[in-house]
Design a protein around this motif. Structure first.
Motif, PDB file in Angstrom:
ATOM      1  N   ARG A 139       8.559 -32.023  29.400  1.00 35.60           N
ATOM      2  CA  ARG A 139       9.395 -30.867  29.075  1.00 35.60           C
ATOM      3  C   ARG A 139       9.005 -30.256  27.728  1.00 35.60           C
ATOM      4  O   ARG A 139       8.955 -29.033  27.578  1.00 35.60           O
ATOM      5  N   LEU A 140       8.733 -31.115  26.751  1.00 34.99           N
ATOM      6  CA  LEU A 140       8.337 -30.590  25.450  1.00 34.99           C
ATOM      7  C   LEU A 140       6.990 -29.874  25.543  1.00 34.99           C
ATOM      8  O   LEU A 140       6.766 -28.864  24.864  1.00 34.99           O
ATOM      9  N   ASP A 218      10.853 -24.293   7.711  1.00 38.32           N
ATOM     10  CA  ASP A 218      12.096 -23.631   7.298  1.00 38.32           C
ATOM     11  C   ASP A 218      13.232 -23.892   8.276  1.00 38.32           C
ATOM     12  O   ASP A 218      14.392 -24.009   7.877  1.00 38.32           O
ATOM     13  N   PHE A 219      12.902 -23.938   9.569  1.00 40.32           N
ATOM     14  CA  PHE A 219      13.907 -24.132  10.620  1.00 40.32           C
ATOM     15  C   PHE A 219      13.560 -25.372  11.428  1.00 40.32           C
ATOM     16  O   PHE A 219      12.407 -25.798  11.504  1.00 40.32           O
ATOM     17  N   MET A 220      14.601 -25.906  12.061  1.00 46.24           N
ATOM     18  CA  MET A 220      14.452 -27.009  13.010  1.00 46.24           C
ATOM     19  C   MET A 220      15.154 -26.608  14.293  1.00 46.24           C
ATOM     20  O   MET A 220      16.269 -26.083  14.270  1.00 46.24           O
ATOM     21  N   LEU A 221      14.487 -26.854  15.419  1.00 50.53           N
ATOM     22  CA  LEU A 221      15.097 -26.608  16.728  1.00 50.53           C
ATOM     23  C   LEU A 221      15.188 -27.945  17.457  1.00 50.53           C
ATOM     24  O   LEU A 221      14.209 -28.393  18.049  1.00 50.53           O
ATOM     25  N   PRO A 222      16.332 -28.660  17.373  1.00 50.40           N
ATOM     26  CA  PRO A 222      16.446 -29.954  18.047  1.00 50.40           C
ATOM     27  C   PRO A 222      16.603 -29.798  19.557  1.00 50.40           C
ATOM     28  O   PRO A 222      17.323 -28.928  20.042  1.00 50.40           O
ATOM     29  N   LEU A 223      15.911 -30.663  20.270  1.00 46.35           N
ATOM     30  CA  LEU A 223      16.002 -30.727  21.731  1.00 46.35           C
ATOM     31  C   LEU A 223      16.328 -32.148  22.140  1.00 46.35           C
ATOM     32  O   LEU A 223      15.865 -33.104  21.511  1.00 46.35           O
ATOM     33  N   ASP A 224      17.126 -32.288  23.189  1.00 44.74           N
ATOM     34  CA  ASP A 224      17.346 -33.596  23.794  1.00 44.74           C
ATOM     35  C   ASP A 224      16.238 -33.880  24.802  1.00 44.74           C
ATOM     36  O   ASP A 224      15.433 -32.995  25.133  1.00 44.74           O
ATOM     37  N   ALA A 225      16.223 -35.091  25.325  1.00 47.26           N
ATOM     38  CA  ALA A 225      15.172 -35.475  26.268  1.00 47.26           C
ATOM     39  C   ALA A 225      15.218 -34.667  27.561  1.00 47.26           C
ATOM     40  O   ALA A 225      14.218 -34.590  28.274  1.00 47.26           O
ATOM     41  N   ASP A 226      16.367 -34.066  27.870  1.00 50.02           N
ATOM     42  CA  ASP A 226      16.477 -33.271  29.099  1.00 50.02           C
ATOM     43  C   ASP A 226      16.533 -31.774  28.807  1.00 50.02           C
ATOM     44  O   ASP A 226      16.880 -30.983  29.682  1.00 50.02           O
ATOM     45  N   SER A 227      16.191 -31.374  27.574  1.00 50.04           N
ATOM     46  CA  SER A 227      16.256 -29.966  27.198  1.00 50.04           C
ATOM     47  C   SER A 227      14.977 -29.240  27.589  1.00 50.04           C
ATOM     48  O   SER A 227      13.889 -29.828  27.623  1.00 50.04           O
ATOM     49  N   LEU A 228      15.132 -27.943  27.819  1.00 49.02           N
ATOM     50  CA  LEU A 228      13.989 -27.073  28.061  1.00 49.02           C
ATOM     51  C   LEU A 228      14.359 -25.681  27.572  1.00 49.02           C
ATOM     52  O   LEU A 228      15.451 -25.186  27.877  1.00 49.02           O
ATOM     53  N   MET A 229      13.467 -25.067  26.774  1.00 47.56           N
ATOM     54  CA  MET A 229      13.687 -23.703  26.312  1.00 47.56           C
ATOM     55  C   MET A 229      12.403 -22.901  26.484  1.00 47.56           C
ATOM     56  O   MET A 229      11.299 -23.424  26.339  1.00 47.56           O
ATOM     57  N   THR A 230      12.565 -21.628  26.774  1.00 47.86           N
ATOM     58  CA  THR A 230      11.410 -20.747  26.869  1.00 47.86           C
ATOM     59  C   THR A 230      11.026 -20.271  25.473  1.00 47.86           C
ATOM     60  O   THR A 230      11.854 -20.227  24.553  1.00 47.86           O
ATOM     61  N   GLY A 231       9.760 -19.884  25.345  1.00 44.89           N
ATOM     62  CA  GLY A 231       9.306 -19.375  24.060  1.00 44.89           C
ATOM     63  C   GLY A 231      10.066 -18.143  23.620  1.00 44.89           C
ATOM     64  O   GLY A 231      10.389 -17.995  22.430  1.00 44.89           O
ATOM     65  N   GLU A 587       8.699 -21.651  33.278  1.00 43.99           N
ATOM     66  CA  GLU A 587       8.951 -22.980  32.719  1.00 43.99           C
ATOM     67  C   GLU A 587       9.699 -23.871  33.706  1.00 43.99           C
ATOM     68  O   GLU A 587       9.392 -25.063  33.839  1.00 43.99           O
ATOM     69  N   ILE A 588      10.687 -23.292  34.399  1.00 36.87           N
ATOM     70  CA  ILE A 588      11.427 -24.068  35.402  1.00 36.87           C
ATOM     71  C   ILE A 588      10.524 -24.396  36.577  1.00 36.87           C
ATOM     72  O   ILE A 588      10.541 -25.521  37.104  1.00 36.87           O
ATOM     73  N   GLY A 589       9.721 -23.437  37.014  1.00 36.91           N
ATOM     74  CA  GLY A 589       8.801 -23.694  38.123  1.00 36.91           C
ATOM     75  C   GLY A 589       7.831 -24.804  37.797  1.00 36.91           C
ATOM     76  O   GLY A 589       7.557 -25.684  38.634  1.00 36.91           O
ATOM     77  N   ALA A 590       7.304 -24.799  36.567  1.00 36.84           N
ATOM     78  CA  ALA A 590       6.372 -25.853  36.169  1.00 36.84           C
ATOM     79  C   ALA A 590       7.071 -27.203  36.078  1.00 36.84           C
ATOM     80  O   ALA A 590       6.510 -28.237  36.450  1.00 36.84           O
ATOM     81  N   MET A 591       8.307 -27.214  35.579  1.00 35.84           N
ATOM     82  CA  MET A 591       9.056 -28.465  35.494  1.00 35.84           C
ATOM     83  C   MET A 591       9.281 -29.048  36.884  1.00 35.84           C
ATOM     84  O   MET A 591       9.108 -30.249  37.109  1.00 35.84           O
ATOM     85  N   GLN A 592       9.644 -28.195  37.826  1.00 37.99           N
ATOM     86  CA  GLN A 592       9.898 -28.679  39.182  1.00 37.99           C
ATOM     87  C   GLN A 592       8.621 -29.142  39.871  1.00 37.99           C
ATOM     88  O   GLN A 592       8.649 -30.036  40.711  1.00 37.99           O
ATOM     89  N   ALA A 593       7.495 -28.530  39.498  1.00 39.99           N
ATOM     90  CA  ALA A 593       6.233 -28.890  40.119  1.00 39.99           C
ATOM     91  C   ALA A 593       5.624 -30.156  39.540  1.00 39.99           C
ATOM     92  O   ALA A 593       4.621 -30.655  40.050  1.00 39.99           O
ATOM     93  N   GLY A 594       6.184 -30.663  38.446  1.00 40.80           N
ATOM     94  CA  GLY A 594       5.675 -31.892  37.870  1.00 40.80           C
ATOM     95  C   GLY A 594       4.856 -31.695  36.625  1.00 40.80           C
ATOM     96  O   GLY A 594       4.326 -32.652  36.068  1.00 40.80           O
TER      97      GLY A 594
END
Length: 604
Positions: A139-140, A218-231, A587-594
C-alpha cells in the motif's frame, strides 16, 4: 490578519484586544461562537424535551429506585444521539448548499485547488507493529507511485516506522523493504527509509514523536498499515497547509476502500454515508478545534514535536500510557495556538475496516479503553472549552453502551409492576424518536446520495437495497456492541487492561466454534433479558427487537457476515458497493490486483 491569540498594541503602547479571528485568520471567532451556541441551544432543548417526556413516563404512580436508574441511564445515552441528529440536519443543509456550504464549513478548502508545486517537504510515514509487512508495504508503494505520477514526488520522503517485536515478522519486514528499495532508481531509493525501534515505548504516539525529533521535513503524513491515499489527495492537504501556516493538523476525510467481506461492506456503507454530513457539520461548528484521527492527515512537525508529546498518567485505573493518542494530540496542538482542521471532502483517502464482527469488537474494546483514559486528562491546563468538550465527548461515545445495557437489565423489574396510569403511547414515541435520531446521520447521507449521485453507487434500486440491509445490520451490531463494551468497561473498572496487538485485516471466514467461543457473554445477556421480558411483558419484545435481537443472533451473524461466499454474492450484485468498486481509481485498482509480485503476501 490578527487573531485571538495576538493582541496588538494601541497608539499609547497599551495592548488592546485584536479583532478576534482563529489563529490562521480563517474565521471570526464570533461567527464560530454563534454557531456553537446555536447548536448547544438545539441540543439542550431536544434533551430537555426528551427528559421531560421520560419524567412523565417514569414518574407515573410515583418515583422509586428503578425509575431513577432508568431515567439516569436514558439521560447518559441520549446526548451522543441528540448531537448526532443535529449534526445530520446541519450537515445535510450544508451539502444541499453545495460550494457555499463547503466554504462555510471549510473556508481553507479552496487553497487545495491550486496547481503550484509544493514548497515544503513532507514525510509520508507508515507505523507498523506486528502487521503483515508485504501487505502494508504494498500500500505504501502505491502511495509513492501515485505521488510520482503527480510530477511532485521529489518533495516527499517515505518512512516505515516499525515497532515489530516478532522475529519472523522483523525478517519479513526487512526483506520486503530491501526488495522494494532494490527495484528503485537511486534517486527514489534515497527517499525511502526504514527504522525499527527496539522498544515499543509510548506505542504509536511514541513512535511518531521519536521520528519527529529527528525529522528534517516540514510536514508528516501518518498512515496506518491499512491506509491508502492518492498523490492528488496528499497534494491537496499540503497546498492548504502551505497556504495557512497556522494550521497545525489537517485531517482528511477517510472512507472505506472496497471490501470483500460482508461485514466490512455493510459497515462501511453506512459509515461512509453517515460520516459525510456528520463531518461537514463538525467542521462547521468545531472550526479551528477539529478532530484528529491519527492517520491520513497532514501534521506540521515542529509544533507537533514541541507541544504534542503526551502527558504521562500515573498508574491506576485508566492509567499508564495514553492509548487513544490522536484526540489528545489535537487538543494540545490547538492549545499551542495552531488550528486543527478537518477537510470534509471525499476523495483519495482510504482505509480498510475490520473484516469480521469479532475483529470489530476487538478494535472497539481498544478504543473504549483509550477513550476512557481521557477522564484523567479533563483538567489539563490551558485547553479551550471546545477542546475540553471534545475529550468529554469521546468519553460519552462509549458510556452510552453500559447505560443502555443497564436500562435493559432493570426494565423487566419496572414492567413487573407497571402503574396503570403510565402513558404508554408517550413511552413508545420517545423510544421511536431515539431510534430515529440514531439513524439520522446515515439517512442524511443516504438522502444526499440519492439526490446527487445514485449511479456512482450502482443505481437507486441497489442503493435502496443496501440501505435496507445496512439498517437491519446496524441495529444488530449496536445491540451486540452494547453488551460487549459494557463488559469491557466493567473489566476496566476492576483493573483489567485491553491488549493492543496486531489486527487481522484480510477477509477470512469465522467458524461456528470460533463465534461460540468469542460471544457466549453477549448471547447469554440476550437470552436472559429476552427471557425475563417474555415472562413479565411479552408484548414488548417486538418493540425491543432493535436492541435485543443482535445479542440473540450474535453467533450466526458473526459467521454469516464473514462468509466469503456471501461476500462474493454481494460483490456480484453490487450490494453496499462504493464508487471505487464500480469504477476503481488507479490506486484502488492496483491494490485489488495485488500491486507488485515482489510484495506478494506470504502465507500466514
Amino acid at each position: 490578519m490578527p487573531h485571538a491569540d495576538s493582541p496588538v498594541p494601541a497608539g499609547d503602547g497599551a495592548a488592546v484586544p485584536a479583532p478576534l479571528t482563529t489563529p490562521a485568520g480563517l474565521q471570526p471567532v464570533a461567527v464560530l461562537r454563534r454557531r456553537r451556541r446555536a447548536l448547544l441551544a438545539l441540543c439542550l432543548a431536544t434533551l430537555a424535551g426528551f427528559a421531560a417526556g421520560l419524567a412523565r413516563v417514569l414518574g407515573a404512580g410515583g418515583w422509586d429506585a428503578i425509575d431513577g436508574i432508568l431515567f439516569a441511564c436514558c439521560c447518559i445515552a441520549l446526548p451522543w444521539t441528540v448531537l448526532g441528529f443535529w449534526n445530520a440536519v446541519i450537515g445535510l443543509w450544508l451539502l444541499c448548499a453545495g460550494p457555499r456550504g463547503l466554504a462555510a464549513a471549510a473556508p481553507f478548502a479552496a487553497a487545495g485547488d491550486r496547481t503550484d508545486p509544493p514548497r515544503l517537504r513532507t514525510a509520508v510515514v507508515m507505523t507498523l507493529r506486528n502487521e503483515e509487512p508485504e501487505r502494508a508495504l504494498a500500500r505504501l508503494r502505491l502511495v509513492q507511485e501515485s505521488l510520482e505520477r503527480t510530477g511532485h514526488g521529489a518533495g516527499f520522503s517515505l518512512h516505515i516506522l516499525s515497532d515489530t517485536d516478532r522475529p519472523a515478522l522483523i525478517a519479513r519486514e526487512e526483506a520486503a523493504f530491501a526488495a522494494w528499495r532494490a527495484g528503485l532508481d537511486p534517486v527514489r531509493a534515497a527517499r525511502l527509509h526504514y527504522r525499527r525501534r527496539a522498544a515499543n515505548t509510548g506505542f504509536k504516539a511514541g513512535n511518531l514523536q521519536d521520528f519527529c525529533a529527528r525529522a528534517d521535513e516540514d510536514f508528516m503524513l501518518p498512515l496506518d498499515a491499512d491506509s491508502l491515499m492518492t498523490g492528488e489527495a496528499i497534494l491537496r492537504l499540503v497546498r492548504i497547509a502551505e497556504a495557512h501556516p497556522r494550521i497545525g493538523i489537517l485531517q482528511g476525510l477517510v472512507v472505506g476502500a472496497p471490501a470483500a467481506s460482508p461485514f466490512a461492506r455493510l459497515f462501511q456503507f453506512g459509515m461512509r454515508h453517515g460520516m459525510r454530513p456528520y463531518t461537514l457539520a463538525m467542521a462547521w461548528w468545531t472550526g479551528d478545534c477539529g478532530p484528529f484521527w491519527g492517520h491520513n492527515a497532514l501534521v506540521r512537525i515542529a509544533p507537533f514535536a514541541e507541544h504534542c508529546r503526551l502527558p504521562g498518567l500515573a498508574p491506576g485505573r485508566f492509567g499508564g500510557p495514553i492509548l487513544s493518542h490522536d484526540q489528545v494530540e489535537a487538543v494540545l496542538m490547538r492549545r499551542a495556538g495552531y488550528e486543527v482542521r478537518v477537510l470534509p471532502i471525499e476523495g483519495g483517502s482510504y482505509e480498510e475496516n475490520p473484516p469480521t464482527l469479532l475483529e470489530h469488537l476487538t478494535r472497539d474494546a481498544r478504543w473504549c479503553h483509550g477513550n476512557l483514559q481521557y477522564v484523567r486528562l479533563l483538567r489539563l491546563p490551558g485547553l479551550l472549552p471546545v477542546s475540553r468538550f471534545q475529550l468529554v465527548w469521546a468519553i460519552l461515545m462509549f458510556l452510552g453502551a453500559p447505560a443502555t445495557a443497564l436500562a435493559l437489565l432493570v426494565l423487566p423489574l419496572r414492567l413487573l409492576d407497571l402503574p396503570a396510569e403510565t402513558p404508554v403511547g408517550l413511552a413508545a414515541a420517545l423510544y421511536g424518536g431515539w431510534l430515529a435520531f440514531s439513524l439520522a446521520p446515515k439517512y442524511a447521507g443516504y438522502a444526499d446520495l440519492l439526490r446527487r449521485a445514485p449511479r456512482a453507487h450502482g443505481g437507486v434500486r441497489r442503493i435502496l437495497a443496501g440501505i435496507a440491509a445496512e439498517t437491519v445490520f446496524s441495529f444488530l451490531l449496536y445491540g451486540i456492541a452494547t453488551v460487549r463494551l459494557s463488559l469491557v468497561m466493567a473489566g476496566l473498572l476492576v483493573g483489567r487492561r485491553v491488549a493492543w496487538a496486531g489486527q487481522q485485516r484480510d477477509a477470512a471466514g469465522v467458524s461456528v466454534a470460533a463465534a461460540l467461543r468469542a460471544l457466549p457473554d453477549v448471547t447469554l445477556f440476550g437470552v436472559a433479558v429476552s427471557g425475563a421480558l417474555a415472562l413479565v411483558a411479552p408484548g414488548i419484545l417486538p418493540w425491543l427487537g432493535p436492541l435485543l435481537l443482535g445479542p440473540l443472533v450474535a453467533v450466526p451473524l458473526a459467521v454469516a457476515t464473514a462468509s466469503p461466499r456471501l461476500g462474493r454474492l454481494m460483490r456480484r450484485h453490487r450490494l453496499c458497493a462504493v464508487p471505487e468498486e464500480i469504477r476503481p481509481v488507479p490506486e484502488i485498482g492496483a491494490m485489488q490486483a495485488g500491486a507488485d509480485p515482489a510484495l506478494v503476501r506470504h502465507p500466514a
